[in-house]
Design a protein around this motif. Structure first.
Motif, PDB file in Angstrom:
ATOM      1  N   ARG A   1      -7.946   9.863   8.071  1.00  0.00           N
ATOM      2  CA  ARG A   1      -8.505   8.872   7.914  1.00  0.00           C
ATOM      3  C   ARG A   1      -6.931   7.231   7.463  1.00  0.00           C
ATOM      4  O   ARG A   1      -6.762   8.693   6.664  1.00  0.00           O
ATOM      5  N   PRO A   2      -7.577   6.524   7.166  1.00  0.00           N
ATOM      6  CA  PRO A   2      -6.653   5.456   6.758  1.00  0.00           C
ATOM      7  C   PRO A   2      -6.388   5.634   5.522  1.00  0.00           C
ATOM      8  O   PRO A   2      -7.722   6.051   4.882  1.00  0.00           O
ATOM      9  N   PRO A   3      -5.356   6.512   4.929  1.00  0.00           N
ATOM     10  CA  PRO A   3      -3.705   5.230   5.265  1.00  0.00           C
ATOM     11  C   PRO A   3      -2.986   6.584   5.687  1.00  0.00           C
ATOM     12  O   PRO A   3      -2.207   6.279   5.500  1.00  0.00           O
ATOM     13  N   GLY A   4      -3.998   7.606   5.974  1.00  0.00           N
ATOM     14  CA  GLY A   4      -2.898   9.023   6.610  1.00  0.00           C
ATOM     15  C   GLY A   4      -1.871   9.838   4.921  1.00  0.00           C
ATOM     16  O   GLY A   4      -2.986   9.732   4.046  1.00  0.00           O
ATOM     17  N   LEU A   5      -1.892  10.977   5.620  1.00  0.00           N
ATOM     18  CA  LEU A   5      -1.571  11.604   4.853  1.00  0.00           C
ATOM     19  C   LEU A   5       0.133  12.543   5.291  1.00  0.00           C
ATOM     20  O   LEU A   5       0.494  12.349   6.045  1.00  0.00           O
TER      21      LEU A   5
END
Length: 65
Positions: free
Chosen positions: A28-32
């Motif tokens: 999920r945002p902000p991502g990884l």
């Protein structure tokens, strides 16, 4: 670094399947940024962006020391 027994444990499909849901929850945002052999092909096969870095055996040996 994990011990040398990891390949013996990871050879069992149920052991390899168990962390996938938890790993995919990080999508999920902000991502990884994820690193590892199976991240781009197994854990996040439809990732929007994948970056693969390569190095000569000599360069890899220098960074492993």
């Amino acid at each position: 670094m994990l011990g040398g027994g990891l390949p013996l444990v990871a050879a069992h499909p149920r052991v390899r399947q168990a962390p996938l849901e938890r790993q995919r929850a990080f999508r999920r945002p902000p991502g990884l940024v994820a690193e590892g052999r199976d991240m781009g092909s197994v854990v996040f096969p439809d990732a929007e962006l994948k970056v693969f870095l390569t190095a000569s055996p000599e360069a890899r040996a220098r960074t492993s020391a």
